[in-house]
Design a protein around this motif. Sequence first.
Motif, PDB file in Angstrom:
ATOM      1  N   PRO A 115       0.798  -1.225   0.000  1.00  0.00           N
ATOM      2  CA  PRO A 115       0.000   0.000   0.000  1.00  0.00           C
ATOM      3  C   PRO A 115       0.835   1.281   0.000  1.00  0.00           C
ATOM      4  O   PRO A 115       0.281   2.381   0.052  1.00  0.00           O
ATOM      5  CB  PRO A 115      -0.797  -0.120   1.304  1.00  0.00           C
ATOM      6  CG  PRO A 115       0.161  -0.815   2.223  1.00  0.00           C
ATOM      7  CD  PRO A 115       0.899  -1.804   1.342  1.00  0.00           C
ATOM      8  N   PHE A 116       2.167   1.156  -0.052  1.00  0.00           N
ATOM      9  CA  PHE A 116       3.040   2.321   0.043  1.00  0.00           C
ATOM     10  C   PHE A 116       2.615   3.399  -0.949  1.00  0.00           C
ATOM     11  O   PHE A 116       2.413   3.154  -2.133  1.00  0.00           O
ATOM     12  CB  PHE A 116       4.498   1.932  -0.215  1.00  0.00           C
ATOM     13  CG  PHE A 116       5.450   3.075  -0.056  1.00  0.00           C
ATOM     14  CD1 PHE A 116       5.772   3.562   1.201  1.00  0.00           C
ATOM     15  CD2 PHE A 116       6.009   3.685  -1.168  1.00  0.00           C
ATOM     16  CE1 PHE A 116       6.643   4.636   1.344  1.00  0.00           C
ATOM     17  CE2 PHE A 116       6.885   4.753  -1.038  1.00  0.00           C
ATOM     18  CZ  PHE A 116       7.195   5.222   0.227  1.00  0.00           C
ATOM     19  N   GLY A 117       2.476   4.624  -0.440  1.00  0.00           N
ATOM     20  CA  GLY A 117       2.132   5.764  -1.269  1.00  0.00           C
ATOM     21  C   GLY A 117       0.661   5.878  -1.609  1.00  0.00           C
ATOM     22  O   GLY A 117       0.260   6.796  -2.312  1.00  0.00           O
ATOM     23  N   GLN A 118      -0.138   4.955  -1.113  1.00  0.00           N
ATOM     24  CA  GLN A 118      -1.579   4.955  -1.391  1.00  0.00           C
ATOM     25  C   GLN A 118      -2.330   5.704  -0.289  1.00  0.00           C
ATOM     26  O   GLN A 118      -1.794   5.929   0.799  1.00  0.00           O
ATOM     27  CB  GLN A 118      -2.089   3.515  -1.469  1.00  0.00           C
ATOM     28  CG  GLN A 118      -1.430   2.686  -2.553  1.00  0.00           C
ATOM     29  CD  GLN A 118      -1.786   3.171  -3.939  1.00  0.00           C
ATOM     30  OE1 GLN A 118      -2.936   3.506  -4.225  1.00  0.00           O
ATOM     31  NE2 GLN A 118      -0.785   3.239  -4.806  1.00  0.00           N
ATOM     32  N   PRO A 119      -3.587   6.053  -0.529  1.00  0.00           N
ATOM     33  CA  PRO A 119      -4.396   6.716   0.506  1.00  0.00           C
ATOM     34  C   PRO A 119      -4.652   5.776   1.695  1.00  0.00           C
ATOM     35  O   PRO A 119      -4.527   4.556   1.574  1.00  0.00           O
ATOM     36  CB  PRO A 119      -5.716   7.051  -0.198  1.00  0.00           C
ATOM     37  CG  PRO A 119      -5.507   6.780  -1.638  1.00  0.00           C
ATOM     38  CD  PRO A 119      -4.292   5.930  -1.797  1.00  0.00           C
ATOM     39  N   PHE A 120      -5.037   6.370   2.797  1.00  0.00           N
ATOM     40  CA  PHE A 120      -5.264   5.605   4.028  1.00  0.00           C
ATOM     41  C   PHE A 120      -6.275   4.479   3.815  1.00  0.00           C
ATOM     42  O   PHE A 120      -6.114   3.398   4.386  1.00  0.00           O
ATOM     43  CB  PHE A 120      -5.735   6.522   5.165  1.00  0.00           C
ATOM     44  CG  PHE A 120      -5.973   5.761   6.437  1.00  0.00           C
ATOM     45  CD1 PHE A 120      -4.910   5.349   7.222  1.00  0.00           C
ATOM     46  CD2 PHE A 120      -7.260   5.426   6.834  1.00  0.00           C
ATOM     47  CE1 PHE A 120      -5.112   4.619   8.394  1.00  0.00           C
ATOM     48  CE2 PHE A 120      -7.478   4.697   7.998  1.00  0.00           C
ATOM     49  CZ  PHE A 120      -6.399   4.304   8.778  1.00  0.00           C
ATOM     50  N   GLU A 121      -7.293   4.692   3.016  1.00  0.00           N
ATOM     51  CA  GLU A 121      -8.317   3.672   2.791  1.00  0.00           C
ATOM     52  C   GLU A 121      -7.709   2.394   2.224  1.00  0.00           C
ATOM     53  O   GLU A 121      -8.139   1.290   2.550  1.00  0.00           O
ATOM     54  CB  GLU A 121      -9.416   4.197   1.853  1.00  0.00           C
ATOM     55  CG  GLU A 121     -10.222   5.346   2.421  1.00  0.00           C
ATOM     56  CD  GLU A 121      -9.483   6.699   2.395  1.00  0.00           C
ATOM     57  OE1 GLU A 121      -8.576   6.903   1.556  1.00  0.00           O
ATOM     58  OE2 GLU A 121      -9.808   7.534   3.259  1.00  0.00           O
ATOM     59  N   VAL A 122      -6.711   2.531   1.357  1.00  0.00           N
ATOM     60  CA  VAL A 122      -6.034   1.365   0.790  1.00  0.00           C
ATOM     61  C   VAL A 122      -5.270   0.637   1.897  1.00  0.00           C
ATOM     62  O   VAL A 122      -5.319  -0.594   1.993  1.00  0.00           O
ATOM     63  CB  VAL A 122      -5.097   1.773  -0.373  1.00  0.00           C
ATOM     64  CG1 VAL A 122      -4.275   0.587  -0.859  1.00  0.00           C
ATOM     65  CG2 VAL A 122      -5.901   2.390  -1.505  1.00  0.00           C
ATOM     66  N   PHE A 123      -4.575   1.393   2.754  1.00  0.00           N
ATOM     67  CA  PHE A 123      -3.876   0.794   3.890  1.00  0.00           C
ATOM     68  C   PHE A 123      -4.854   0.023   4.772  1.00  0.00           C
ATOM     69  O   PHE A 123      -4.562  -1.080   5.224  1.00  0.00           O
ATOM     70  CB  PHE A 123      -3.186   1.869   4.737  1.00  0.00           C
ATOM     71  CG  PHE A 123      -1.777   2.156   4.331  1.00  0.00           C
ATOM     72  CD1 PHE A 123      -0.707   1.623   5.030  1.00  0.00           C
ATOM     73  CD2 PHE A 123      -1.509   2.977   3.246  1.00  0.00           C
ATOM     74  CE1 PHE A 123       0.596   1.899   4.665  1.00  0.00           C
ATOM     75  CE2 PHE A 123      -0.211   3.264   2.871  1.00  0.00           C
ATOM     76  CZ  PHE A 123       0.847   2.724   3.575  1.00  0.00           C
ATOM     77  N   ALA A 124      -6.008   0.627   5.026  1.00  0.00           N
ATOM     78  CA  ALA A 124      -7.007  -0.014   5.883  1.00  0.00           C
ATOM     79  C   ALA A 124      -7.482  -1.327   5.273  1.00  0.00           C
ATOM     80  O   ALA A 124      -7.632  -2.337   5.988  1.00  0.00           O
ATOM     81  CB  ALA A 124      -8.179   0.930   6.127  1.00  0.00           C
ATOM     82  N   ASP A 125      -7.720  -1.357   3.960  1.00  0.00           N
ATOM     83  CA  ASP A 125      -8.138  -2.593   3.291  1.00  0.00           C
ATOM     84  C   ASP A 125      -7.040  -3.658   3.367  1.00  0.00           C
ATOM     85  O   ASP A 125      -7.312  -4.828   3.657  1.00  0.00           O
ATOM     86  CB  ASP A 125      -8.484  -2.331   1.819  1.00  0.00           C
ATOM     87  CG  ASP A 125      -9.782  -1.563   1.647  1.00  0.00           C
ATOM     88  OD1 ASP A 125     -10.592  -1.505   2.606  1.00  0.00           O
ATOM     89  OD2 ASP A 125      -9.991  -1.000   0.549  1.00  0.00           O
TER      90      ASP A 125
END
Length: 182
Positions: free
Chosen positions: A154-164
């Motif tokens: 998820p590096f560099g992605q929005p928080f929502e991507v990290f959460a998923d």
Amino acid sequence: MMRILLVCTGNICRSPIGEFLLRRYLEGTAISVASAGTHGLVNRPMDKFSNTILRQRGITETADFRSRRLTTPIAKSSDLILCFEQMQRRESIQLAPTMTRRTFAISNFVSILQHLTSTGQIRSTVPEERLSEILMQPLDPRLLVPNRDDIPDPFGQPFEVFADIAERIEDALHTIAQTIGG
């Protein structure tokens, strides 16, 4: 003491989440959990979103975490290496070929555990003995075929991507911890 190593690419996003979650799940056992990255950004704190995700789960003692690069000695000192992607599995095995039978993509390892559990092949009740028993099983080659369930970076992605991504990590590690912990 048995050692589980979680491996991602930079050791700042996925593997720190995995390290802290699995450590919590296996608390009170004689199994330690650490992490590293195949292209680890040495001595860096974990990504701020990874830290936020852990804090949301009540894990707050993360300030001392520092990333590290996977090396042959780190790989060889582990009893089990769990990678987030097949590419990381290949790179880990290149560093430590003797660890081939103990290095898995997390998604494959979950499938293996589900198979061993459903067929009654895990008998011990002590977590470290269960892990050892799992690692000693002759494995059905079909279970070792790489599947497409890599857990992406998820590096560099929005928080929502990290959460998923964190949910996928948490689900997989919860299954692993339940199986090992009995």
